[in-house]
Design an enzyme around this catalytic site. Structure first.
Site, mmCIF file in Angstrom:
data_model
loop_
_atom_site.group_PDB
_atom_site.id
_atom_site.type_symbol
_atom_site.label_atom_id
_atom_site.label_comp_id
_atom_site.label_asym_id
_atom_site.label_seq_id
_atom_site.Cartn_x
_atom_site.Cartn_y
_atom_site.Cartn_z
ATOM 1 N N TYR A 53 -11.682 -60.408 -55.783
ATOM 2 C CA TYR A 53 -10.340 -60.986 -55.729
ATOM 3 C C TYR A 53 -10.397 -62.408 -55.183
ATOM 4 C CZ TYR A 53 -8.264 -56.382 -56.637
ATOM 5 O OH TYR A 53 -7.896 -55.182 -57.195
ATOM 6 N N PRO A 216 1.504 -50.199 -61.068
ATOM 7 C CA PRO A 216 2.589 -49.233 -61.262
ATOM 8 C C PRO A 216 3.838 -49.849 -61.879
ATOM 9 C CG PRO A 216 2.441 -49.849 -58.960
ATOM 10 C CD PRO A 216 1.240 -50.451 -59.639
ATOM 11 N N LEU A 217 3.912 -51.188 -61.898
ATOM 12 C CA LEU A 217 5.049 -51.869 -62.530
ATOM 13 C C LEU A 217 4.640 -52.522 -63.847
ATOM 14 C CD1 LEU A 217 6.764 -53.529 -59.423
ATOM 15 C CD2 LEU A 217 7.168 -51.271 -60.437
ATOM 16 N N LEU A 221 6.618 -55.737 -65.841
ATOM 17 C CA LEU A 221 7.564 -55.320 -66.874
ATOM 18 C C LEU A 221 8.608 -54.345 -66.347
ATOM 19 C CD1 LEU A 221 5.663 -54.728 -70.251
ATOM 20 C CD2 LEU A 221 7.486 -56.362 -69.773
ATOM 21 N N LEU A 222 8.196 -53.486 -65.414
ATOM 22 C CA LEU A 222 9.101 -52.465 -64.889
ATOM 23 C C LEU A 222 9.785 -52.912 -63.602
ATOM 24 C CD1 LEU A 222 6.680 -49.481 -65.496
ATOM 25 C CD2 LEU A 222 8.865 -49.823 -66.680
ATOM 26 N N GLY A 223 9.628 -54.181 -63.258
ATOM 27 C CA GLY A 223 10.170 -54.671 -61.998
ATOM 28 C C GLY A 223 11.577 -55.205 -62.058
ATOM 29 N N GLY A 224 12.174 -55.242 -63.245
ATOM 30 C CA GLY A 224 13.552 -55.702 -63.353
ATOM 31 C C GLY A 224 13.717 -57.167 -63.673
#
Length: 325
Positions: A53, A216-217, A221-224
């Site tokens: 990282y 997990p998002l 895309l799934l974060g709003g």
């Protein structure tokens, strides 16, 4: 904060895992320190990183930031269950051809030493193989890990991006070596990526391996904010929104009905699976971290889970029943 055992080990970790992939990349050192202080203050004791990282020429930068944070004292190190990874190329000229991606005993030793130095610690609670290496025997792998466990440098072994068959093979060989084997598998899992339900999650649950969900998002895309293209976020360059626009719109409506953010519902959904230990939250800012802290208190009832299945259909359950009689 709620806690659970990491797989079949006796190690207790928070049900939210702090991901540090942004530290030193989109999040500077000062903000990274603020996020880690706030996470620890909120009861998150499970911190995940990787030796690569920082990426490219800056590989190792994230571990260095965490090490500097530990060095501030205040029992920071003692309060954290620290997880890092090995597999990628750290571009160290001293490694020569042995620095290429993989998991040789040589590489595990060299890169473990590097991680310990950057993290300013003498041990790592969870040392994870960042990817499977089918060119290295399990005899070599388990012997290498066992040596470092005996030296007190690592406590437990985990995997990442393993297939179901790799988890089974790893545990079979660990038993032959009289070792505990894997206690965790870090795997991509979210409402838009449910293939792990076929093989990986059932195998992990049966073998006592705790699953830690990365992305997990689904990269935001799934974060709003996928349709808003928030500056600086991964969604700014995400072209996949149009592909899933109808699903994401339905999801937004459901979340408004629940009075919860899309990000928190998506995270809570991962925790509803019995194989899951924790999703990895990777905040770029303190505000993003604070917004995720109530995830463990969100209870999704059967009706909501059914609606989510309708919006984001999974593979139909575990194999082979998902596609055969």
């Amino acid at each position: 904060m709620k806690y659970t055992a990491l797989g079949r080990s006796g190690l207790k970790v928070s049900k939210l895992c702090l991901g540090t992939m942004n530290f030193g990349v989109t999040t500077d050192e000062k903000e990274s320190f603020r996020i880690m202080d706030a996470a620890l203050g909120a009861g998150i004791n499970f911190f995940d990183t990787a030796n690569i990282y920082g990426w490219g020429e800056n590989s190792g930068r994230t571990e260095e930031i965490i090490g500097k944070w530990f060095a501030q004292g205040g029992n920071r190190r003692e309060k954290v269950v620290l997880a890092t990874k090995v597999y990628g190329n750290m571009s160290d000229p001293l490694d020569g051809p042995n620095g290429e991606v993989g998991l040789s005993a040589y590489k595990i030793r060299r890169h473990l030493e590097g991680s310990l130095r950057r993290l300013q610690t003498d041990h790592i609670e969870l040392y994870q193989m960042h990817h499977v290496d089918r060119n290295v025997s399990w005899d070599e792998l388990w012997e290498a890990f066992h040596i470092h466990q005996l030296q007190g440098k690592i406590g437990y072994i985990g995997s990442s991006n393993f297939a179901g068959r790799d988890l089974v093979k790893a545990q079979y060989e660990a038993k032959n070596h009289h070792m505990l084997g894997l206690v965790s598998e870090q795997h991509k899992y979210n409402l838009l990526c449910r293939l792990p339900e076929l093989e990986v999650l059932p195998a992990a649950e049966e073998l006592g391996i705790g699953v830690v969900a990365w992305s997990p998002l689904e990269g935001g895309l799934l974060g709003g904010n996928a349709s808003k293209k928030v500056p600086g976020s991964r969604t700014e360059k995400n072209t996949r929104y149009e592909q899933h626009a109808n699903q994401l719109d339905e999801f937004a409506v459901l979340c408004r009905e629940l009075g919860e953010s899309e990000a928190n519902v998506a995270l809570a959904w991962t925790l509803a699976h019995p194989a899951l230990t924790a999703p990895i939250i990777g905040p770029r800012t303190l505000e993003q971290l604070e917004g995720a802290l109530r995830v463990c208190d969100i209870e999704l009832d059967e009706a909501v889970l059914k609606r989510l299945d309708e919006i984001f259909p999974g593979p139909g359950g575990a194999a082979p029943q998902a596609y055969a009689w």
